[in-house]
Design a protein around this motif. Structure first.
Motif, PDB file in Angstrom:
ATOM      1  N   LEU A   2       7.585  -3.829  -3.158  1.00  0.00           N
ATOM      2  CA  LEU A   2       6.178  -4.130  -2.962  1.00  0.00           C
ATOM      3  C   LEU A   2       5.414  -4.046  -4.272  1.00  0.00           C
ATOM      4  N   ASN A   3       4.291  -4.767  -4.300  1.00  0.00           N
ATOM      5  CA  ASN A   3       3.377  -4.677  -5.444  1.00  0.00           C
ATOM      6  C   ASN A   3       2.329  -3.610  -5.233  1.00  0.00           C
ATOM      7  N   GLY A   4       1.887  -3.437  -3.982  1.00  0.00           N
ATOM      8  CA  GLY A   4       0.816  -2.478  -3.755  1.00  0.00           C
ATOM      9  C   GLY A   4       0.704  -2.037  -2.314  1.00  0.00           C
ATOM     10  N   VAL A   5       0.093  -0.866  -2.126  1.00  0.00           N
ATOM     11  CA  VAL A   5      -0.174  -0.292  -0.806  1.00  0.00           C
ATOM     12  C   VAL A   5      -1.606   0.211  -0.795  1.00  0.00           C
ATOM     13  N   VAL A   6      -2.399  -0.252   0.185  1.00  0.00           N
ATOM     14  CA  VAL A   6      -3.753   0.252   0.386  1.00  0.00           C
ATOM     15  C   VAL A   6      -3.721   1.240   1.548  1.00  0.00           C
ATOM     16  N   LEU A   7      -4.145   2.469   1.273  1.00  0.00           N
ATOM     17  CA  LEU A   7      -4.241   3.517   2.285  1.00  0.00           C
ATOM     18  C   LEU A   7      -5.711   3.646   2.664  1.00  0.00           C
ATOM     19  N   PHE A   8      -6.043   3.224   3.878  1.00  0.00           N
ATOM     20  CA  PHE A   8      -7.436   3.124   4.301  1.00  0.00           C
ATOM     21  C   PHE A   8      -7.687   4.156   5.402  1.00  0.00           C
ATOM     22  N   SER A   9      -8.515   5.179   5.101  1.00  0.00           N
ATOM     23  CA  SER A   9      -8.791   6.250   6.068  1.00  0.00           C
ATOM     24  C   SER A   9      -7.483   6.896   6.515  1.00  0.00           C
ATOM     25  N   PRO A  55       3.587  12.428 -14.836  1.00  0.00           N
ATOM     26  CA  PRO A  55       2.350  11.973 -15.493  1.00  0.00           C
ATOM     27  C   PRO A  55       2.304  10.469 -15.742  1.00  0.00           C
ATOM     28  N   SER A  56       3.437   9.872 -16.046  1.00  0.00           N
ATOM     29  CA  SER A  56       3.458   8.437 -16.313  1.00  0.00           C
ATOM     30  C   SER A  56       3.237   7.611 -15.053  1.00  0.00           C
ATOM     31  N   GLN A  57       3.478   8.215 -13.877  1.00  0.00           N
ATOM     32  CA  GLN A  57       3.333   7.490 -12.610  1.00  0.00           C
ATOM     33  C   GLN A  57       1.952   7.675 -11.993  1.00  0.00           C
ATOM     34  N   ARG A  58       1.234   8.709 -12.402  1.00  0.00           N
ATOM     35  CA  ARG A  58      -0.016   9.043 -11.724  1.00  0.00           C
ATOM     36  C   ARG A  58      -1.095   7.977 -11.840  1.00  0.00           C
ATOM     37  N   PRO A  59      -1.169   7.228 -12.945  1.00  0.00           N
ATOM     38  CA  PRO A  59      -2.169   6.147 -12.976  1.00  0.00           C
ATOM     39  C   PRO A  59      -1.944   5.069 -11.913  1.00  0.00           C
ATOM     40  N   ASN A  60      -0.761   5.019 -11.305  1.00  0.00           N
ATOM     41  CA  ASN A  60      -0.506   4.046 -10.238  1.00  0.00           C
ATOM     42  C   ASN A  60      -1.154   4.449  -8.915  1.00  0.00           C
ATOM     43  N   LEU A  61      -1.651   5.677  -8.838  1.00  0.00           N
ATOM     44  CA  LEU A  61      -2.344   6.169  -7.644  1.00  0.00           C
ATOM     45  C   LEU A  61      -3.816   6.302  -7.958  1.00  0.00           C
ATOM     46  N   ARG A  62      -4.659   5.631  -7.151  1.00  0.00           N
ATOM     47  CA  ARG A  62      -6.088   5.617  -7.426  1.00  0.00           C
ATOM     48  C   ARG A  62      -6.863   5.896  -6.144  1.00  0.00           C
ATOM     49  N   PHE A  63      -8.075   6.464  -6.304  1.00  0.00           N
ATOM     50  CA  PHE A  63      -8.923   6.841  -5.179  1.00  0.00           C
ATOM     51  C   PHE A  63     -10.271   6.134  -5.270  1.00  0.00           C
ATOM     52  N   ALA A  64     -10.880   5.871  -4.109  1.00  0.00           N
ATOM     53  CA  ALA A  64     -12.247   5.352  -4.055  1.00  0.00           C
ATOM     54  C   ALA A  64     -12.921   5.887  -2.806  1.00  0.00           C
ATOM     55  N   TYR A  65     -14.255   6.076  -2.880  1.00  0.00           N
ATOM     56  CA  TYR A  65     -15.016   6.714  -1.799  1.00  0.00           C
ATOM     57  C   TYR A  65     -16.268   5.889  -1.498  1.00  0.00           C
ATOM     58  N   TYR A  66     -16.654   5.873  -0.214  1.00  0.00           N
ATOM     59  CA  TYR A  66     -17.725   4.983   0.220  1.00  0.00           C
ATOM     60  C   TYR A  66     -18.584   5.650   1.296  1.00  0.00           C
ATOM     61  N   PRO A  67     -19.830   5.188   1.449  1.00  0.00           N
ATOM     62  CA  PRO A  67     -20.736   5.755   2.454  1.00  0.00           C
ATOM     63  C   PRO A  67     -20.469   5.175   3.841  1.00  0.00           C
ATOM     64  N   GLY A  68     -19.380   5.598   4.435  1.00  0.00           N
ATOM     65  CA  GLY A  68     -19.011   5.126   5.760  1.00  0.00           C
ATOM     66  C   GLY A  68     -18.117   6.135   6.441  1.00  0.00           C
ATOM     67  N   GLY A  69     -17.670   5.794   7.642  1.00  0.00           N
ATOM     68  CA  GLY A  69     -16.802   6.670   8.393  1.00  0.00           C
ATOM     69  C   GLY A  69     -15.365   6.192   8.361  1.00  0.00           C
ATOM     70  N   HIS A  70     -14.673   6.361   9.468  1.00  0.00           N
ATOM     71  CA  HIS A  70     -13.274   5.967   9.568  1.00  0.00           C
ATOM     72  C   HIS A  70     -13.130   4.467   9.335  1.00  0.00           C
ATOM     73  N   MET A  71     -14.004   3.694   9.932  1.00  0.00           N
ATOM     74  CA  MET A  71     -14.053   2.248   9.727  1.00  0.00           C
ATOM     75  C   MET A  71     -15.176   1.977   8.720  1.00  0.00           C
TER      76      MET A  71
END
Length: 543
Positions: free
Chosen positions: A235-242, A479-495
């Motif tokens: 895979l190229n990427g995985v989005v983990l949403f809630s 440490p070399s792998q950690r930049p591949n994991l990123r976080f983002a936060y938003y003003p919402g709930g589960h959805m």
């Protein structure tokens, strides 16, 4: 004519009774025989032969018109001998002109449950059409406003929305028992087979491939990323949403769940203006709670009943300042405030409760003195609109007609039981309470180009963001792998996408992230992406 697998189960039960009565051996029925019997009995059933209903549409993104083909259809899953075992329903959106062998990305979306179909993500988030939502309030009854979605991801990727077996129009076939699909590993295996089948059927093996799971779908994504890689699909990427990737901390008697929830309580109290010293923004309130949760609070909980009265008073007072609950209430709860109690207690003086899926929502109970909410107002406020608009859209705009009922959850099917055991890779061992962050970490170590984006709502009380930070922060990446994991936060709930303002920011962040993930695979040198934070430390989105 499509028929239900229920008839096959009933007929097989009758056949077993006859065998028990006359003791004479009889051969077991093949899938085809069981399917034929179901048809003759008049039941609607999923098709063994794959079905496709195509329609045309267009959407305008950033001033550019994007014509696309929508396909509502089924994928037939088969075992190693080629025997059909299940039919998985999907809806796909592909940009017109996309051909087999294309290098255009494709993303597979699914919800969680376990046992939920994907219409929540489908109708609310990044498809070319979207149910219009606004402030955290009850969506009015029909007619619903379903319109082209200017924040669709179609400009970055083709999209495939998959329904879990037993949910939506997805069903076991023939004599296959639901238990073959109702479990952590069984479910991941079914999704892996469906994705592999889709890639083969439509020539997408050479396309950059992404997973996008919501809620329990994130736990599925952890296992699925590893299973797909183990079967030859990197895979190229995985989005983990809630996210909820670790059910272990929810065992009764463990304290980690209270630590995980504390920052979410703080965010909710900030939103409803219940903090005695309210910071200017929610990110500050959350950060204060994070620091307390992993410091004095964690230490206090670890002492159990041996904590001193002075320390208990001090911790309760600080918790009160962070969560808006009274110190007396917190002490009576032994410093361990369950989610349901928080929902009921925060606005008790107003005779209101807050939602679980989205704590911005407020409702009232018949009993204002009760201990827990009578319902989840944030679910009640949106369910009718999402279900009704999807049923109309699927039948009358996508043209998918069947006599089968669209199951809102596989839990509604007879014989629902979920197998929570999970065989984790490498030295993970068999888990009774799954944690597939272990699987995802193994996939990231094996594939140094795999990008992971964790998207979180401040007001999500179903899958608290601090629990996600804890789980992903314990993947023990180099440490070399950690930049591949990123976080983002938003003003919402589960959805999170219910908030149209958050949807705008999420689309921007996802666009940058998709560009980054594709560029990483092509060049091996990740570009700078300022709008989404790297894993060295969680940062906030808009307040």
């Amino acid at each position: 004519m499509m028929r239900s697998g229920l008839a096959a189960g009933l007929l097989l039960a009758t056949s077993s009774l006859a065998v028990a009565q006359d003791k004479s051996p009889r051969p077991s029925k093949t899938n085809a025989e069981a399917q034929r019997d179901a048809v003759e009995a008049g039941y609607a059933n999923a098709p063994i032969e794959e079905r496709e209903e195509r329609s045309k549409g267009s959407v305008t993104v950033a001033g550019k018109r994007l014509p696309y083909t929508a396909t509502a259809g089924t994928l037939t899953l088969r075992d190693l001998e080629g025997k059909p075992t299940a039919s998985m329903f999907y809806t796909a959106y592909t940009l017109d002109g996309t051909k087999p062998g294309t290098k255009r990305p494709v993303t597979f979306f699914y919800n969680g449950g376990p046992g939920s179909p994907s219409f929540w993500l489908h109708m609310g988030s990044f498809a070319p059409v979207r149910l219009q939502t606004g402030n955290p309030e009850f969506i009015r009854p029909a007619p619903y406003d379903v319109a082209p979605n200017p924040y669709t991801l179609l400009d970055k990727t083709d999209m495939v929305f998959l329904d879990a077996i037993g949910a939506g129009y997805s069903r076991p076939l023939g004599d296959m028992k639901p238990s073959a699909f109702y479990g952590v590993d069984e479910d991941a295996d079914a999704f892996a087979k469906a994705i592999l089948r889709y890639a083969t059927k439509f020539g997408r093996w050479n396309s950059p491939k992404f997973l996008f799971g919501e809620s329990y779908g994130t736990l599925r994504s952890g296992a699925l990323a590893y299973q797909l890689q183990d079967r030859g699909m990197a895979l190229n990427g995985v989005v983990l949403f809630s996210s909820i990737m670790n059910y272990g901390y929810r065992q009764p008697g463990l304290d980690q769940v209270y630590i995980n929830y504390l920052p979410s309580y703080a965010a909710t109290a900030w939103y409803h203006n219940r903090l005695p010293n309210r910071p200017a923004d929610v990110a500050t309130a959350v950060q204060q709670a994070r620091e307390f949760a992993t410091g004095a609070y964690m230490s206090a909980l670890a002492k159990g009943q041996d904590i001193s009265a002075a320390e208990r008073d001090q911790v309760a007072q600080r918790m009160s300042e962070l969560t808006g609950l009274s110190a007396d209430f917190i002490k009576r709860a032994n410093l361990r405030v369950d989610l349901a109690r928080f929902q009921k207690e925060l606005l008790r003086d107003q005779r209101r409760v807050v939602g679980r899926f989205d704590s911005r929502y407020m409702g009232t109970d018949a009993d204002a003195a009760g201990e827990r909410p009578e319902t989840d107002v944030s679910s009640d406020a949106i369910s009718g609109a999402f279900i009704g608009s999807f049923q109309d859209y699927l039948t009358h705009r996508l043209g998918y007609a069947t006599e089968m009922p669209y199951r809102l959850s596989a839990r509604d099917a007879p014989g629902w039981t979920w197998n929570w055991k999970h065989d984790a890779p490498n030295r993970g061992g068999q888990q009774n309470n799954p944690n597939t962050a272990i699987d995802l970490a193994a996939a990231m170590r094996a594939n140094p180009y795999l990008q992971v984006l964790s998207m979180n709502g401040w007001y999500d009380m179903a899958t608290p963001f601090f629990g996600t930070e804890n789980d992903l922060g314990h993947m023990m990446l180099e440490p070399s792998q950690r930049p591949n994991l990123r976080f983002a936060y938003y003003p919402g709930g589960h959805m999170i996408y219910l908030n149209p303002e958050a949807l705008v920011t999420m689309k921007r962040d996802l666009s940058d992230w998709y560009d980054r993930a594709v560029a990483v695979a092509r060049s091996g040198t990740p570009p700078v992406t300022p709008s989404v934070a790297a894993s060295e430390g969680p940062v906030s989105g808009p307040n």
